[in-house]
Write an enzyme that holds these catalytic residues in place. Structure first.
Site, PDB file in Angstrom:
ATOM      1  N   LYS A 198       0.941  -1.141  -0.085  1.00  0.00           N
ATOM      2  CA  LYS A 198      -0.054   0.058  -0.232  1.00  0.00           C
ATOM      3  C   LYS A 198       0.879   1.115   0.039  1.00  0.00           C
ATOM      4  O   LYS A 198       2.116   1.283   0.317  1.00  0.00           O
ATOM      5  CB  LYS A 198      -0.967   0.158   1.261  1.00  0.00           C
ATOM      6  CG  LYS A 198      -2.136   0.873   1.137  1.00  0.00           C
ATOM      7  CD  LYS A 198      -3.215   0.061   0.719  1.00  0.00           C
ATOM      8  CE  LYS A 198      -4.533   0.774   0.286  1.00  0.00           C
ATOM      9  NZ  LYS A 198      -5.854  -0.209  -0.129  1.00  0.00           N
TER      10      LYS A 198
HETATM   11  P1  NAD Z   1     -12.990   7.380  -2.826  1.00  0.00           P
HETATM   12  O1  NAD Z   1     -11.945   8.395  -2.505  1.00  0.00           O
HETATM   13  O2  NAD Z   1     -13.494   7.113  -4.087  1.00  0.00           O
HETATM   14  O3  NAD Z   1     -13.963   7.716  -1.642  1.00  0.00           O
HETATM   15  C1  NAD Z   1     -13.970   7.886  -0.338  1.00  0.00           C
HETATM   16  C2  NAD Z   1     -15.037   8.591   0.349  1.00  0.00           C
HETATM   17  O4  NAD Z   1     -14.697   8.560   1.776  1.00  0.00           O
HETATM   18  C3  NAD Z   1     -15.539   9.837  -0.146  1.00  0.00           C
HETATM   19  O5  NAD Z   1     -16.874   9.903  -0.291  1.00  0.00           O
HETATM   20  C4  NAD Z   1     -14.949  10.852   0.944  1.00  0.00           C
HETATM   21  O6  NAD Z   1     -15.914  12.076   0.941  1.00  0.00           O
HETATM   22  C5  NAD Z   1     -15.318   9.943   2.153  1.00  0.00           C
HETATM   23  N1  NAD Z   1     -14.614  10.545   3.432  1.00  0.00           N
HETATM   24  C6  NAD Z   1     -13.118  10.884   3.170  1.00  0.00           C
HETATM   25  N2  NAD Z   1     -12.983  11.120   4.668  1.00  0.00           N
HETATM   26  C7  NAD Z   1     -14.181  11.149   5.318  1.00  0.00           C
HETATM   27  C8  NAD Z   1     -14.428  11.436   6.766  1.00  0.00           C
HETATM   28  N3  NAD Z   1     -13.602  11.947   7.550  1.00  0.00           N
HETATM   29  N4  NAD Z   1     -15.960  11.284   7.169  1.00  0.00           N
HETATM   30  C9  NAD Z   1     -16.536  10.604   6.238  1.00  0.00           C
HETATM   31  N5  NAD Z   1     -16.476  10.489   4.726  1.00  0.00           N
HETATM   32  C10 NAD Z   1     -15.088  10.563   4.644  1.00  0.00           C
HETATM   33  O7  NAD Z   1     -12.284   6.084  -1.867  1.00  0.00           O
HETATM   34  P2  NAD Z   1     -12.624   4.586  -2.246  1.00  0.00           P
HETATM   35  O8  NAD Z   1     -11.795   3.841  -3.319  1.00  0.00           O
HETATM   36  O9  NAD Z   1     -14.148   4.529  -2.492  1.00  0.00           O
HETATM   37  O10 NAD Z   1     -12.121   4.205  -0.942  1.00  0.00           O
HETATM   38  C11 NAD Z   1     -13.033   3.870   0.299  1.00  0.00           C
HETATM   39  C12 NAD Z   1     -12.590   2.816   1.219  1.00  0.00           C
HETATM   40  O11 NAD Z   1     -12.536   1.406   0.664  1.00  0.00           O
HETATM   41  C13 NAD Z   1     -11.070   2.890   1.851  1.00  0.00           C
HETATM   42  O12 NAD Z   1     -10.960   2.600   3.023  1.00  0.00           O
HETATM   43  C14 NAD Z   1     -10.499   2.213   0.689  1.00  0.00           C
HETATM   44  O13 NAD Z   1      -8.915   1.477   1.454  1.00  0.00           O
HETATM   45  C15 NAD Z   1     -11.353   0.915   0.739  1.00  0.00           C
HETATM   46  N6  NAD Z   1     -11.309   0.119  -0.452  1.00  0.00           N
HETATM   47  C16 NAD Z   1     -11.261   0.676  -1.768  1.00  0.00           C
HETATM   48  C17 NAD Z   1     -11.052   0.008  -2.850  1.00  0.00           C
HETATM   49  C18 NAD Z   1     -11.193   0.401  -4.454  1.00  0.00           C
HETATM   50  O14 NAD Z   1     -11.302  -0.439  -5.100  1.00  0.00           O
HETATM   51  N7  NAD Z   1     -11.148   1.712  -4.559  1.00  0.00           N
HETATM   52  C19 NAD Z   1     -10.813  -1.524  -2.628  1.00  0.00           C
HETATM   53  C20 NAD Z   1     -10.722  -2.058  -1.510  1.00  0.00           C
HETATM   54  C21 NAD Z   1     -11.032  -1.222  -0.430  1.00  0.00           C
END
Ligand code: NAD
Length: 435
Positions: free
Chosen positions: A121
């Site tokens: 990561k």
């Molecule tokens: P993203 O950037 O697309 O979305 C993140 C979201 O979280 C946004 O809506 C943002 O406004 C919100 N956010 C950020 N800080 C915040 C806070 N303090 N309070 C409330 N909301 C908040 O990211 P993503 O890719 O959707 O990832 C989200 C989670 O899923 C992370 O933990 C990431 O590690 C995990 N994840 C993502 C993927 C992927 O394929 N993108 C895969 C596995 C896990």
């Protein structure tokens, strides 16, 4: 519900956020599962730390003509099962401890899913919303250039995470391609996954993490005679994972009634149109200003009347207070590490099951693997093929988790770690330690 002024509706960090040691939390889960699978002490010691911790400081020319130095990270936890694999996060609060935790989780996730990958990561500590698109491109390019040979299509393969997306991966790919010789360009297309489809991405990757999460929810619902139709959903974080999960669940008759992101929280007991909200967020960058809901506080959000909660923002969002407030019957972790151990203990006490991150958000890396295989073979699979493969992979992994949990009488999280460690243990037994 009463409307509140925007400043009050902004998400606040948990009181213990400064002291939260995410990596220690992950090591704690590792220890619990290690006991169940009799993991040899030396393998436990190896897996307790990342193999490589890479930190790069690199200058970027900003639009105002000045240079700013950024700090970038790439933590490579394990490559015993295959190349390091994991996302790149751009977030103002991301630091070494988070990346170490998230890298280790990628190792467990890939092992659980049976993928030929290890875990990694990385990312940069800054707020991507504070810079222009041109600056974002330059920051990304300088970061990937600084990483040099620390990444590679058969060595370490980044992907999107919080604050990054397919566009980020297109810049990363282009930068990497321009550092290799002319003839090798097409050979390195798999250096990143989660690319735009036209640049070598796969159909189905954009929604893959949300889709995988929905497969897990469906499995849980089937096995617990829980009719999804007409159920209410709350989602924290309406980005790639949260937005897609909400849209896909809406096709199954589950309505989104409460939603939050970095700008605040909204409530609509009649249900949001998840698809429209997703389109709105794609245009405006957040849920702020969306007309069809009432602003609520973070506290009101956690107490909302709903059946399913998908945390899909950041780690350490569900502490004891939030866990006590939740009214739902299921928590399905889209985010990595959204429950603190103390929060999870409260959920356990209240008999609220948790579908753990290591399984529930593994759809993303699984489809990333399909993308990488397509790049290697110069193929483009139809969406149906990707979707079918993903569903089978998620259902199989759910079965492995369920069987382990029943055999060892442990919760689902430790079961996921246990399945992963069994695979890693076997490989260490067979290959032993060099030299
Ligand atoms: P993203 O950037 O697309 O979305 C993140 C979201 O979280 C946004 O809506 C943002 O406004 C919100 N956010 C950020 N800080 C915040 C806070 N303090 N309070 C409330 N909301 C908040 O990211 P993503 O890719 O959707 O990832 C989200 C989670 O899923 C992370 O933990 C990431 O590690 C995990 N994840 C993502 C993927 C992927 O394929 N993108 C895969 C596995 C896990």
């Amino acid at each position: 519900m009463q409307s509140v002024p925007p400043s009050e509706s902004r998400p606040s960090k948990l009181p213990n956020a400064e002291k939260y040691e995410f990596f220690k939390v992950i090591q704690g889960y590792l220890d619990q599962a290690a006991k169940l699978v009799d993991l040899p002490a030396h393998v436990r010691a190896i897996l307790a730390q990342p193999k490589n911790e890479i930190i790069v400081n690199f200058p970027v020319l900003m639009d105002n003509g000045e240079y700013r130095v950024f700090k970038g990270y790439r933590i490579q936890h394990s490559n015993i099962l295959g190349p390091y694999k994991g996302g790149m996060r751009y977030h103002e609060s991301a630091g070494l401890d988070d990346f170490k935790a998230l890298a280790a989780m990628m190792t467990w996730k890939c092992a659980l899913m049976g993928l030929p990958y290890g875990g990694a990561k990385g990312g940069i500590k800054f707020n991507p919303r504070d810079v222009s698109r041109k600056e974002l491109s330059r920051i990304t390019r300088r970061f990937f250039h600084s990483l040099g040979n620390n990444i590679g299509p058969d060595y370490d393969i980044p992907a999107p995470d919080v604050g990054t997306n397919a566009q980020t991966m297109a810049w990363a790919l282009d930068t990497y391609m321009n550092t290799v010789g002319l003839v090798s360009k097409q050979d390195v297309q798999g250096v990143v996954t989660g690319k735009p489809v036209a640049s070598g991405g796969t159909l189905g990757r954009e929604k893959a993490t949300g889709q995988g999460l929905v497969h897990c929810v469906i499995q849980w619902a089937k096995r617990n005679r829980f009719d999804l139709k007409g159920k209410k959903l709350m989602v924290q974080g309406f980005g790639n994972v949260g937005g897609n999960a909400a849209v896909l669940l809406s096709h199954l008759g589950v309505s989104l009634v409460a939603v939050g992101d970095h700008t605040g929280y909204l409530h609509n007991p009649e249900g949001f149109n998840a698809h429209r909200l997703q389109q709105y967020v794609a245009k405006s960058g957040s849920i702020a200003g969306y007309a069809n809901g009432t602003q609520i506080t973070r506290e009101q959000f956690f107490g909302a009347a709903a059946d399913i909660f998908i945390p899909a923002a950041l780690e350490n969002q569900i502490g004891p207070g939030e866990a006590e407030a939740l009214q739902v019957q299921l928590v399905a972790e889209g985010a990595n590490g959204p429950c603190s151990p103390e929060g999870e203990a409260v959920l356990k006490h209240r008999n609220i099951p948790v579908l753990p991150d290591v399984l529930a958000n593994a759809g993303g890396v699984t489809v990333s693997y399909y993308e990488w295989v397509q790049n290697k073979r110069s193929e483009s699979w139809p969406l149906e093929e990707v979707d079918e493969k993903l569903e089978r992979a998620m259902v199989d992994a759910y079965d492995r988790m369920q069987q382990f949990a029943e055999l060892h009488k442990c919760d689902y999280r430790i079961a996921c770690y246990g399945v992963a460690l069994e695979r890693l243990k076997k490989v260490y037994e067979e290959r032993e330690i060099f030299p």
